[in-house]
Design a protein around this motif. Sequence first.
Motif, mmCIF file in Angstrom:
data_model
loop_
_atom_site.group_PDB
_atom_site.id
_atom_site.type_symbol
_atom_site.label_atom_id
_atom_site.label_comp_id
_atom_site.label_asym_id
_atom_site.label_seq_id
_atom_site.Cartn_x
_atom_site.Cartn_y
_atom_site.Cartn_z
ATOM 1 N N UNK A 1 -3.998 0.901 13.568
ATOM 2 C CA UNK A 1 -3.639 1.771 14.982
ATOM 3 C C UNK A 1 -2.981 1.773 15.279
ATOM 4 N N UNK A 2 -1.450 0.282 14.881
ATOM 5 C CA UNK A 2 -0.381 0.324 15.459
ATOM 6 C C UNK A 2 1.018 1.054 14.902
ATOM 7 N N UNK A 3 0.472 1.343 13.577
ATOM 8 C CA UNK A 3 1.466 2.385 12.408
ATOM 9 C C UNK A 3 2.717 0.952 12.548
ATOM 10 N N UNK B 1 0.936 -1.145 -0.343
ATOM 11 C CA UNK B 1 0.315 0.104 0.166
ATOM 12 C C UNK B 1 0.943 0.678 -0.434
ATOM 13 N N UNK B 2 1.922 1.328 0.913
ATOM 14 C CA UNK B 2 3.033 2.792 0.446
ATOM 15 C C UNK B 2 3.254 2.870 -0.979
ATOM 16 N N UNK B 3 3.379 2.534 -1.986
ATOM 17 C CA UNK B 3 3.523 2.050 -3.241
ATOM 18 C C UNK B 3 2.715 1.550 -3.737
ATOM 19 N N UNK B 4 1.562 2.249 -3.828
ATOM 20 C CA UNK B 4 1.237 1.112 -4.661
ATOM 21 C C UNK B 4 0.737 1.910 -5.902
ATOM 22 N N UNK B 5 0.909 3.062 -5.601
ATOM 23 C CA UNK B 5 -0.003 4.265 -6.885
ATOM 24 C C UNK B 5 1.482 4.020 -8.400
ATOM 25 N N UNK B 6 2.820 3.427 -7.941
ATOM 26 C CA UNK B 6 3.933 3.531 -8.528
ATOM 27 C C UNK B 6 4.439 2.610 -8.599
ATOM 28 N N UNK B 7 4.174 1.476 -7.930
ATOM 29 C CA UNK B 7 3.964 0.242 -8.429
ATOM 30 C C UNK B 7 2.644 -0.779 -9.802
ATOM 31 N N UNK C 1 6.373 -0.590 12.047
ATOM 32 C CA UNK C 1 7.336 -0.236 11.207
ATOM 33 C C UNK C 1 7.328 -1.937 10.695
ATOM 34 N N UNK C 2 7.106 -1.409 9.230
ATOM 35 C CA UNK C 2 7.967 -2.924 8.088
ATOM 36 C C UNK C 2 8.831 -3.647 8.611
ATOM 37 N N UNK C 3 9.975 -2.400 8.536
ATOM 38 C CA UNK C 3 11.057 -1.979 8.708
ATOM 39 C C UNK C 3 12.189 -3.344 9.529
ATOM 40 N N UNK C 4 10.973 -3.902 10.282
ATOM 41 C CA UNK C 4 11.977 -3.938 11.691
ATOM 42 C C UNK C 4 11.450 -5.218 12.048
ATOM 43 N N UNK C 5 12.325 -6.144 11.352
ATOM 44 C CA UNK C 5 11.952 -8.059 11.681
ATOM 45 C C UNK C 5 11.784 -7.681 13.451
ATOM 46 N N UNK C 6 12.619 -7.398 13.855
ATOM 47 C CA UNK C 6 12.760 -7.371 15.463
ATOM 48 C C UNK C 6 11.554 -6.557 16.636
ATOM 49 N N UNK C 7 10.668 -6.387 16.046
ATOM 50 C CA UNK C 7 9.895 -5.653 16.568
ATOM 51 C C UNK C 7 8.723 -6.211 17.845
ATOM 52 N N UNK C 8 8.190 -5.730 18.770
ATOM 53 C CA UNK C 8 7.061 -6.134 19.451
ATOM 54 C C UNK C 8 6.294 -6.424 19.098
ATOM 55 N N UNK C 9 5.467 -7.576 19.372
ATOM 56 C CA UNK C 9 3.638 -7.950 18.406
ATOM 57 C C UNK C 9 2.698 -7.055 19.411
ATOM 58 N N UNK C 10 1.813 -6.523 18.455
ATOM 59 C CA UNK C 10 1.205 -5.416 19.094
ATOM 60 C C UNK C 10 0.154 -6.133 19.876
ATOM 61 N N UNK C 11 -0.343 -7.495 19.797
ATOM 62 C CA UNK C 11 -0.954 -8.019 20.734
ATOM 63 C C UNK C 11 0.214 -9.004 21.761
ATOM 64 N N UNK D 1 -5.337 -6.008 9.298
ATOM 65 C CA UNK D 1 -4.448 -4.983 9.054
ATOM 66 C C UNK D 1 -5.105 -3.570 9.194
ATOM 67 N N UNK D 2 -6.193 -3.337 9.953
ATOM 68 C CA UNK D 2 -6.503 -1.995 10.674
ATOM 69 C C UNK D 2 -5.761 -2.101 11.928
#
Length: 197
Positions: free
Chosen positions: A183-185, A134-140, A187-197, A177-178
């Motif tokens: 709701x949590x935005x 979705x962040x690059x949808x128009x370009x793609x 970081x798509x780049x972070x494999x080490x992120x914490x779960x939002x739940x 996806x919401x």
Amino acid sequence: MKTKKSQININLARAIAEAIGLNPKVYPHFDDNNLNSIDILECTDPLDQKKSFFCTIGLSDIPVKILNDEQDFGIEIFIVAKDKNEFASTLLSSCSFFIGKDNWEARPGTIFNDLITLYDKNLEMKHIYFTEPFLWQDKLEQISSKIKEKNVLFLLAVPISESELFYKNKNGDEEFEKLLFLNNDIDLFDFNRKSVI
């Protein structure tokens, strides 16, 4: 399955690189037996040069049916990562081999269970969730319209946790996806992120 060095795929790689990134490189990834390969495009994020985009090149040579559409499509998959993470490109090639060799289906809403744990059992992120980039949808979409020889659908591979997978299975893709992106935005780049739940 071997990536074809066709002019179509060369044009595809160039178009993607011009649309979303800097310093493009394309290199092959091989399976464990060195019998199959997929080309991976790597680009630097122009907004943050510590982050990278990775995209399959040539996976779209394999025609698939998407969402009961009568038309054949080919898919190319994106994944994004911090610090030019080699793990990300390896993960992307594994997704490609499961699709190309084992006929796994990838479309928006599909999960590849436990794929991340094949490479790192310690991460909270365990699975890959596919969605529209979705962040690059128009370009793609503009790229897809330029590649006349085949219909290309781009997917984004998103690492998710066990509890997030449970939430998705219980509540469906739209609510999931919401949760992640609105709701949590995350970081798509972070494999080490914490779960939002």
